[in-house]
Structures are given as structure tokens and as C-alpha cells.
Design an enzyme around this catalytic site. Structure first.
Site, PDB file in Angstrom:
ATOM      1  N   HIS A  56      86.561  31.769  30.650  1.00  0.00           N
ATOM      2  CA  HIS A  56      86.583  31.575  31.965  1.00  0.00           C
ATOM      3  C   HIS A  56      86.446  33.170  32.330  1.00  0.00           C
ATOM      4  O   HIS A  56      86.885  34.345  31.786  1.00  0.00           O
ATOM      5  CB  HIS A  56      87.777  31.394  32.454  1.00  0.00           C
ATOM      6  N   ASP A  81      87.945  22.535  32.614  1.00  0.00           N
ATOM      7  CA  ASP A  81      87.130  21.580  31.880  1.00  0.00           C
ATOM      8  C   ASP A  81      87.443  20.967  30.470  1.00  0.00           C
ATOM      9  O   ASP A  81      86.720  19.921  29.980  1.00  0.00           O
ATOM     10  CB  ASP A  81      85.653  21.921  32.026  1.00  0.00           C
TER      11      ASP A  81
HETATM   12  C1  SDX Z   1      84.223  26.639  35.418  1.00  0.00           C
HETATM   13  O1  SDX Z   1      84.132  30.692  38.236  1.00  0.00           O
HETATM   14  C2  SDX Z   1      85.058  29.566  38.371  1.00  0.00           C
HETATM   15  O2  SDX Z   1      85.961  29.687  38.848  1.00  0.00           O
HETATM   16  C3  SDX Z   1      84.529  28.455  37.625  1.00  0.00           C
HETATM   17  C4  SDX Z   1      85.489  27.171  37.535  1.00  0.00           C
HETATM   18  C5  SDX Z   1      85.626  26.656  38.905  1.00  0.00           C
HETATM   19  O3  SDX Z   1      86.832  25.866  39.121  1.00  0.00           O
HETATM   20  O4  SDX Z   1      84.863  26.760  39.870  1.00  0.00           O
HETATM   21  O5  SDX Z   1      86.806  27.592  37.051  1.00  0.00           O
HETATM   22  C6  SDX Z   1      85.026  26.040  36.784  1.00  0.00           C
HETATM   23  O6  SDX Z   1      82.947  26.762  35.511  1.00  0.00           O
HETATM   24  C7  SDX Z   1      85.053  26.834  34.331  1.00  0.00           C
HETATM   25  C8  SDX Z   1      83.964  27.226  33.232  1.00  0.00           C
HETATM   26  C9  SDX Z   1      83.373  26.078  32.500  1.00  0.00           C
HETATM   27  N1  SDX Z   1      82.458  26.628  31.696  1.00  0.00           N
HETATM   28  C10 SDX Z   1      82.590  26.547  30.115  1.00  0.00           C
HETATM   29  O7  SDX Z   1      83.658  25.928  29.678  1.00  0.00           O
HETATM   30  C11 SDX Z   1      81.309  26.724  29.351  1.00  0.00           C
HETATM   31  C12 SDX Z   1      81.755  27.620  28.403  1.00  0.00           C
HETATM   32  N2  SDX Z   1      82.378  28.706  28.766  1.00  0.00           N
HETATM   33  C13 SDX Z   1      81.546  30.099  28.707  1.00  0.00           C
HETATM   34  O8  SDX Z   1      80.048  29.592  28.883  1.00  0.00           O
HETATM   35  C14 SDX Z   1      81.865  31.180  29.365  1.00  0.00           C
HETATM   36  O9  SDX Z   1      83.236  31.559  29.076  1.00  0.00           O
HETATM   37  C15 SDX Z   1      81.942  31.261  31.173  1.00  0.00           C
HETATM   38  C16 SDX Z   1      80.656  30.931  31.304  1.00  0.00           C
HETATM   39  C17 SDX Z   1      82.915  30.154  31.499  1.00  0.00           C
HETATM   40  C18 SDX Z   1      82.541  32.724  31.378  1.00  0.00           C
HETATM   41  O10 SDX Z   1      81.477  33.546  30.891  1.00  0.00           O
HETATM   42  P1  SDX Z   1      81.533  35.259  30.861  1.00  0.00           P
HETATM   43  O11 SDX Z   1      82.731  35.324  32.098  1.00  0.00           O
HETATM   44  O12 SDX Z   1      80.193  35.499  31.613  1.00  0.00           O
HETATM   45  O13 SDX Z   1      81.818  35.744  29.793  1.00  0.00           O
HETATM   46  P2  SDX Z   1      80.942  36.124  28.782  1.00  0.00           P
HETATM   47  O14 SDX Z   1      79.699  35.024  28.444  1.00  0.00           O
HETATM   48  O15 SDX Z   1      80.555  37.602  29.016  1.00  0.00           O
HETATM   49  O16 SDX Z   1      81.677  36.286  27.317  1.00  0.00           O
HETATM   50  C19 SDX Z   1      82.499  37.079  26.783  1.00  0.00           C
HETATM   51  C20 SDX Z   1      82.519  37.119  25.512  1.00  0.00           C
HETATM   52  C21 SDX Z   1      81.060  37.073  24.849  1.00  0.00           C
HETATM   53  O17 SDX Z   1      80.848  37.467  23.769  1.00  0.00           O
HETATM   54  P3  SDX Z   1      80.482  39.046  23.246  1.00  0.00           P
HETATM   55  O18 SDX Z   1      78.985  39.044  23.973  1.00  0.00           O
HETATM   56  O19 SDX Z   1      81.545  39.851  24.023  1.00  0.00           O
HETATM   57  O20 SDX Z   1      80.627  39.418  21.924  1.00  0.00           O
HETATM   58  O21 SDX Z   1      83.066  36.046  25.149  1.00  0.00           O
HETATM   59  C22 SDX Z   1      82.188  35.110  24.439  1.00  0.00           C
HETATM   60  C23 SDX Z   1      80.813  35.439  24.794  1.00  0.00           C
HETATM   61  O22 SDX Z   1      80.152  35.164  23.659  1.00  0.00           O
HETATM   62  N3  SDX Z   1      82.349  33.473  24.825  1.00  0.00           N
HETATM   63  C24 SDX Z   1      82.551  32.515  24.279  1.00  0.00           C
HETATM   64  C25 SDX Z   1      82.817  31.557  24.949  1.00  0.00           C
HETATM   65  N4  SDX Z   1      83.016  31.852  26.392  1.00  0.00           N
HETATM   66  C26 SDX Z   1      82.782  33.364  26.097  1.00  0.00           C
HETATM   67  N5  SDX Z   1      82.531  32.339  22.691  1.00  0.00           N
HETATM   68  C27 SDX Z   1      82.633  31.190  22.486  1.00  0.00           C
HETATM   69  N6  SDX Z   1      82.858  30.315  23.381  1.00  0.00           N
HETATM   70  C28 SDX Z   1      82.865  30.204  24.449  1.00  0.00           C
HETATM   71  N7  SDX Z   1      83.260  29.061  25.302  1.00  0.00           N
END
Ligand code: SDX
Length: 431
Positions: free
Chosen positions: A308, A366
Site C-alpha cells: 500500500h 483487497d
Molecule cells: C487500494 O491509496 C489508497 O488508499 C488505495 C486504497 C483505497 O481504499 O482507496 O487503499 C485501495 O488500492 C489498495 C491497494 C490495492 N492494490 C494492490 O493490492 C496491488 C498490489 N500492490 C501494489 O501494486 C503496490 O503495493 C501499490 C500499488 C498498492 C502501492 O505501490 P507504491 O506505493 O507505488 O509502491 P511501489 O510500487 O513503489 O513499491 C515499493 C516496493 C517496490 O520494490 P522496489 O522497486 O523498491 O525494489 O515494493 C514492491 C515494489 O516492487 N512492491 C511489491 C508489491 N507492492 C510493492 N512487491 C511485490 N508484491 C507487491 N504487491
């Protein structure tokens, strides 16, 4: 507007700029950079807005490090346990918990506006039967501005109120119709003798061939899922609604834009993507394979329902959702649900893995919601429409708050330009 508390000094070369700072009631201080470009000729740079406050608000507060979510100061866990969705909707919209009379009037207002204009049924006929229900919701909600002209003037407080109630009241009807249309069943009209969640379940699952009796366990679980999704500060879809509204767009167009943004798998579409991922994993013995893929920088796969932007601790909604999943599946006699077993084992293994611990990746709202929704009889394609239905009151609350903000300006970010500098046109003969 918050009071200026101290000053930040930004020194660029031999130039120093004083930037006022404001203190919130709780959370991080902010640096007001509105005059930065005028004073220093530079932009700030923050793709994804990881360190940017886009507005001030009094509706929802999140402390991502502590896993805290407050709606008008009330913790989400208490609201999920003691309140219900329409009462939480009133709280989000008007700022305080309603008196018994206020609640009764609000519920009656919503109940008596659940039907949609009969002519709108023809909009559904234009879609293929295999259309994703989110595509239908984006289209039909946007089309509401073609039917409800008498509540599109955002400068008229009464019309804003009418549009708010219409959207909150009619979203379950539209979502249920989107579902019925895709499965080829007749639409079921709302009933005024049912509560909000029961009405939605009946519109989704009743058929003319027999009576439908709402299961109170499912209705309570449905209402709790609505509450857990009601609002969440300045997330992507709420920011989309605010940005659309900043141009003066009508409320139906703004909410349709929010639905479109929510659809993405990184946002509200994650509940559908998560259940599909859990089914692809299939059995606990395949979990290590998927965790390895999630950790592989060269593999675009991510654990859906994990991570998140704000929560670097447990998403408090996921905690409640997990408890609800256990309760609902046990009451439905499917506590040995294989998908739930995979989800619990996946969560356990991921949280024990340094990759997820170091990056502070925890289950989000989720991760468990799809398991409950599937157990209730919904196809995965209906998971995000249910999220959109529930989030409508949050979008509306934030939309109203922005319209009442005397500082409201059209949102218009700038950029870091890395393209070509000016050059002359070259005739095709000379290229
Ligand atoms: C919702 O914003 C809100 O409040 C949203 C929400 C709401 O109520 O409105 O809470 C609802 O959208 C919840 C999130 C649902 N999405 C998912 O579950 C999809 C999977 N999650 C990711 O795509 C990700 O965690 C996000 C999009 C939710 C957040 O991404 P960020 O904050 O942009 O973080 P990032 O992509 O920069 O990740 C940081 C690191 C990265 O690695 P590095 O580049 O630092 O090496 O963490 C890793 C990412 O690769 N990472 C993950 C991961 N999520 C982040 N690695 C594996 N699996 C994951 N799910």
C-alpha cells in the site's frame, strides 16, 4: 485553513526562499510551496505524489505507520463493529454521527431514491452481454448527467445535495443491474422495505421465478464490506474525482471518472486480481513459486492484495475483513474453503519473508474481501463494482468538501520537460 506555525528555508545557490509551514490536527506538517515558482523559478518534482498534500481535509485520517484509519475521528474498527454503512455515510457527509431523527430522515431519503429513471434501462441494452460490469457502471453513471439535469449545477447547494443522495441511493441499483445484464437475467427493482445492503443482495440474486429471502449473515457482512470501503483520504480515484470537479464538471461526470480510475488492478481492481491470483496458486505447495515471482525484479508479477502506498503496517480494514471472512465462511459451512486456506498460508509465508518485511508490504483491504464476496455468490467481475458502490459516499463527501473550499482552483500540475528544445520543420524531401 490551518494556521502558519513555522517557516521552511529553501536555499538554491545564493538565493534563499522562506516557505510557510502549517500544522495539522494530527499527522505530518506541510510546507506551502504555492509561491515557490514565483519566488524561485523552480517546480517541485513528485511523480505519484508520494510526498505531496493535494488539499486540506477534515474527513478521513490515515497513519500508515501505525495502521490507523479514522473517519471524522472515529476508528474504522469501531465503526465496522458498532455502526452501519448509511450511518457511516451520514458521518462522512455531514461530519458527525446522526441523532436518531437525523438518521431516520437520511435513511428514508436514500431509500426513496433507489430507483433509476426508467428510460436509463435502454443504456444497458447498448452493451454486449459479456461487458465487464465496471464498463457498464462507468457508462451508466456518466449518462446520469443526461437524465438528471436538475441536479447538475454545482453552484446550487440544493442541487449538490440532490445529486449526492441520487448517487448514493442509485449506485447499488446500477451495480446490480450491471450484474443482472451480464448474466442475462431480468432486472430486479429495489424495495423500500429492505435496508441498503439487503436491497442490493436482493437486486443481485432474486429472480422472478421464486421469492428471495435475505440471509441476515450475508446482509450484515455486505454492509460491513461497504463500510470498510467507504472512504480513504486522497487515494487515486478520490484524487481523480477532485481533479475532475476542479474544472467545474458535473457530479455524475466526476463520479464516473472516479469509477474509471478505481478499475485499475493497482487500485480497486486488486480485489478481482487477488482472487484470480489465489485461484491460480491453487494449493499451498505452490505459494513459494509465486512469492519468488513477486520478489523477482525481472518479473512484473506482484502479490495482489499486498502492499500500500500509505500503510507500512497492517491495513486496519484487512484485519476486520479477515475476521469477517472467517465468520461468514463458518456460518455458510465452507470454513474449509481452499482459497481461504491458500490466502492464510500465503499471508503467513509472505510476512515471514524478509523481502516483504523490509519493504513493509502487508495485506491490504483487497486481500480478503474477494474471498467473502465469492462465498456470497458474486463472480470476480462484481468485486470492483461493489468497491465503487461503497466508495461513492467517500467520493461525494470529498467532492462536496472541495466545492466548499474557498481556495478551490482548477488542478493543473506542471512537469519536468525532457523533450526536444525548439527546432525547425524539415520538408519530407530533405529527411
Ligand atoms: C487500494 O491509496 C489508497 O488508499 C488505495 C486504497 C483505497 O481504499 O482507496 O487503499 C485501495 O488500492 C489498495 C491497494 C490495492 N492494490 C494492490 O493490492 C496491488 C498490489 N500492490 C501494489 O501494486 C503496490 O503495493 C501499490 C500499488 C498498492 C502501492 O505501490 P507504491 O506505493 O507505488 O509502491 P511501489 O510500487 O513503489 O513499491 C515499493 C516496493 C517496490 O520494490 P522496489 O522497486 O523498491 O525494489 O515494493 C514492491 C515494489 O516492487 N512492491 C511489491 C508489491 N507492492 C510493492 N512487491 C511485490 N508484491 C507487491 N504487491
Amino acid at each position: 485553513m490551518a494556521e502558519e506555525t513555522r517557516t521552511a528555508k529553501l536555499t538554491i545557490g545564493d538565493k534563499t526562499v522562506d516557505l510557510p509551514m502549517f500544522a495539522p490536527t494530527t499527522g505530518p506538517d506541510v510546507i506551502d510551496i504555492r509561491k515557490l515558482y514565483g519566488q524561485a523559478g523552480v517546480f517541485t518534482y513528485d511523480p505519484g505524489f508520494t510526498s505531496t498534500a493535494s488539499c486540506d481535509s477534515t474527513i478521513t485520517f490515515i497513519d500508515g505507520d501505525k495502521g490507523i484509519l479514522l473517519h471524522r475521528g472515529y476508528p474504522i474498527g469501531e465503526l465496522a463493529e458498532k455502526s452501519h454503512y448509511l450511518e457511516v455515510s451520514y458521518l462522512l457527509l455531514y461530519g458527525n454521527l446522526p441523532s436518531p431523527t437525523e438518521l431516520e430522515k437520511f435513511e428514508a431519503l436514500v431509500t426513496n431514491h433507489t430507483m433509476i429513471h426508467e428510460q436509463m434501462i435502454h443504456f444497458f441494452r447498448g452493451f454486449r452481454r459479456d461487458a465487464h460490469p465496471m464498463a457498464v457502471m462507468v457508462g451508466v453513471v456518466g449518462a446520469m448527467s443526461a437524465f438528471y439535469h436538475d441536479s447538475t449545477d454545482i453552484n446550487d447547494e440544493f442541487q449538490r445535495e440532490v445529486a449526492s443522495i441520487r448517487l448514493i441511493a442509485k449506485m447499488p441499483t446500477i451495480a446490480a443491474m450491471a450484474y443482472k445484464y451480464t448474466i442475462g437475467q431480468p432486472f430486479v427493482y429495489p424495495r423500500n422495505d429492505l435496508d441498503y445492503a439487503s436491497n442490493f443482495l436482493r437486486m443481485c440474486f432474486a429472480v422472478p421465478a421464486e421469492d428471495y429471502v435475505v440471509n441476515p449473515v450475508l446482509s450484515r457482512a455486505m454492509d460491513r464490506i461497504f463500510t470498510l470501503h467507504a472512504d480513504h483520504e486522497q487515494n487515486a480515484s478520490t484524487s481523480t474525482v477532485r481533479l475532475a470537479s476542479s474544472s467545474g464538471a458535473n457530479p455524475f461526470a466526476c463520479i464516473a471518472a472516479g469509477i474509471a480510475c478505481l478499475w485499475g488492478p493497482a487500485h480497486g481492481g486488486a480485489n478481482q486480481a487477488c482472487l484470480e491470483m489465489l485461484k491460480e496458486i491453487g494449493t499451498p505447495d505452490r505459494i513459494p513459486e509465486f512469492i519468488a515471482r513477486a520478489k523477482d525484479k525481472d518479473d512484473p508479477f506482484r502479490l495482489m492484495g499486498f502492499g500500500h502506498r500509505v500503510y507500512k503496517n497492517f491495513d486496519p480494514r484487512a484485519t476486520v475483513m479477515k475476521q469477517s471472512a472467517d465468520e461468514v465462511l463458518e456460518l455458510l459451512g465452507i470454513e474449509n474453503n481452499p482459497v481461504l486456506q491458500v490466502a492464510k498460508e500465503l499471508e503467513k509465508q509472505a510476512l515471514e519473508d524478509p523481502y516483504f518485511a523490509d519493504k513493509k508490504l502487508f495485506p491490504n483491504v483487497d486481500f480478503y474481501s474477494g474471498i467473502i464476496l465469492e462465498a456470497m455468490g458474486f463472480p470476480t467481475s462484481m468485486f470492483t463494482p461493489i468497491f465503487a458502490l461503497a466508495r461513492t459516499v467517500g467520493w461525494i463527501s470529498q467532492w462536496k468538501e472541495q466545492l466548499n473550499d474557498p481556495q478551490l482552483k482548477i488542478g493543473r500540475p506542471r512537469q519536468l520537460y525532457l523533450g526536444e528544445t525548439e527546432r525547425s520543420y524539415v520538408d519530407i524531401e530533405k529527411r
